[in-house]
Scaffold this motif. Structure first.
Motif, short mmCIF file in Angstrom:
data_model
loop_
_atom_site.label_atom_id
_atom_site.label_comp_id
_atom_site.label_asym_id
_atom_site.label_seq_id
_atom_site.Cartn_x
_atom_site.Cartn_y
_atom_site.Cartn_z
N ASP A 18 0.70 -1.13 0.00
CA ASP A 18 -0.05 -0.06 -0.13
C ASP A 18 1.18 1.33 0.05
N ASP A 19 2.12 1.24 0.30
CA ASP A 19 2.86 2.46 0.42
C ASP A 19 3.47 2.56 -0.90
N ALA A 20 3.32 3.79 -1.51
CA ALA A 20 3.47 4.14 -3.01
C ALA A 20 4.95 3.99 -3.07
N GLY A 21 5.72 4.63 -2.39
CA GLY A 21 7.14 4.68 -2.52
C GLY A 21 7.65 3.38 -2.58
N MET A 22 7.33 2.70 -1.45
CA MET A 22 8.01 1.25 -1.17
C MET A 22 7.58 0.37 -2.59
N ALA A 41 -2.26 -1.98 -4.61
CA ALA A 41 -2.31 -1.55 -3.30
C ALA A 41 -3.19 -1.87 -2.14
N SER A 42 -3.86 -2.94 -2.56
CA SER A 42 -4.75 -3.60 -1.58
C SER A 42 -4.97 -4.94 -1.88
N GLY A 43 -5.87 -5.68 -0.78
CA GLY A 43 -6.26 -7.10 -1.17
C GLY A 43 -7.40 -6.96 -2.42
N LEU A 60 4.02 -9.99 -0.69
CA LEU A 60 2.63 -9.53 0.12
C LEU A 60 3.16 -8.78 1.19
N ASP A 61 2.78 -7.85 1.48
CA ASP A 61 2.96 -6.86 2.80
C ASP A 61 1.76 -7.17 3.57
N ILE A 62 2.38 -7.50 4.93
CA ILE A 62 1.46 -7.88 5.83
C ILE A 62 0.72 -6.69 6.31
N MET A 63 0.82 -5.53 6.37
CA MET A 63 0.22 -4.49 7.13
C MET A 63 -0.60 -3.63 5.97
N LEU A 64 -1.84 -4.10 5.66
CA LEU A 64 -2.32 -3.56 4.37
C LEU A 64 -3.75 -2.94 4.93
N PRO A 65 -4.19 -1.94 4.26
CA PRO A 65 -5.47 -1.54 4.85
C PRO A 65 -6.53 -2.41 4.37
N GLY A 66 -7.56 -2.33 5.37
CA GLY A 66 -8.56 -3.30 5.12
C GLY A 66 -8.39 -4.75 5.53
N GLY A 69 -2.13 -8.74 5.13
CA GLY A 69 -1.77 -9.62 4.22
C GLY A 69 -1.77 -11.03 4.64
N VAL A 70 -1.90 -11.23 6.12
CA VAL A 70 -1.85 -12.44 6.74
C VAL A 70 -3.33 -13.19 6.28
N GLU A 71 -4.29 -12.48 6.36
CA GLU A 71 -5.79 -13.01 5.85
C GLU A 71 -5.78 -13.22 4.28
N LEU A 72 -5.04 -12.38 3.65
CA LEU A 72 -5.08 -12.78 2.15
C LEU A 72 -4.05 -13.73 1.83
N CYS A 73 -3.01 -14.08 2.51
CA CYS A 73 -2.21 -15.44 2.31
C CYS A 73 -3.12 -16.59 2.51
N ARG A 74 -3.96 -16.53 3.73
CA ARG A 74 -4.68 -17.56 4.09
C ARG A 74 -5.77 -17.86 3.28
#
Length: 252
Positions: A18-22, A41-43, A60-66, A69-74
């Motif tokens: 979600d971080d555009a620069g990263m 930028a999001s799931g 996949l970044d862990i700290m995403l809005p909404g 990343g953990v839930e998306l991986c699952r």
């Protein structure tokens, strides 16, 4: 499983950050390393991107809005998502999780969810590219196994090396990640032998962290869950040494 549609083309990587620069920095590093990379930028955007075109690996970044990343991986590991012709199922997609939270418990959470590797921020471009290549090599390991027998049977289970498919004694397919497949294959290559944790990491070609943390134990635990109630009798812990796979192994 890299580029089944055209193995001569660079691997396709989807960056969920979600971080555009990263996100831009990661995409530049991947493209500079010769990969085809796109970012979201999001799931929600991730699912849309997966439906639009197949990928070979997800960062996949862990700290995403909404949805995290953990839930998306699952969700990915549960098999959700589009299946494109000639491509592996979403449950088999290699996943590298990244996060600014680099504590052991966070790595363990990511690995227990089904990630193939975990990279804490900040990380160097060379390290990221090395980890990406290592995970993709694991996913493409089937090409190196063509000279071997394609199926292995143990305790009623069957591992199909060519299809990277595990079936239980009833014949039902059991989804396993690339890292779980490589670990199981390592055990099947070395039955009735005690294998140290660092040796298991080497044999299975994993890059799941330093062997002083719980990375290999987490991976063994994940594999045991997939093998069901008798798993502790198949993969036994040897206190202070490592693990031993005790079942008889037959190559078909």
């Amino acid at each position: 499983m890299p580029n089944l549609s055209d193995p001569d083309l660079p691997a396709r990587i989807l960056v969920v950050e979600d971080d555009a620069g990263m996100r831009t920095l990661i995409l530049r590093a991947l493209q500079g390393g010769g990969f085809r990379a796109r970012g979201v930028a999001s799931g929600e955007e991730m699912w849309t991107a997966l439906e639009a075109a197949p990928v070979d690996l997800i960062i996949l970044d862990i700290m995403l809005p909404g949805v995290s990343g953990v839930e998306l991986c699952r969700a990915i590991r549960s098999g959700r998502g589009a299946v494109h012709s000639g491509e592996p199922s979403p449950a088999e997609l290699p996943i590298i999780m990244v996060s600014a939270r680099g504590e052991e418990r966070d790595r363990v959470t990511g690995l227990e969810t089904g990630a193939d590797d975990y990279v804490p921020k900040p990380f160097g471009q060379r390290e990221l590219l090395a980890r990406v290549r290592a995970v993709l090599r694991r996913g493409g390991a089937a090409s190196a196994e063509k000279i071997r027998r394609e199926k292995i049977r143990f305790a009623g289970w069957t591992l199909d090396l060519r299809r990277r498919e595990l079936t239980d004694p009833s014949g039902a397919s059991v989804e396993i990640s690339g890292a779980e497949h490589d670990l199981l294959n390592s055990f099947l290559d070395n039955p009735q032998r005690v294998i140290a944790r660092d040796r298991l990491l080497e044999l299975s070609r994993t890059r799941l962290g330093d062997v002083s943390d719980r990375s290999i134990d987490v991976l063994v635990s994940r594999l045991r869950r997939k093998l069901g109630s008798d798993a502790d009798q198949l993969i036994r812990t040897v206190r202070g040494s490592g693990y031993i796979f005790v079942a008889e192994v037959e190559r078909l």
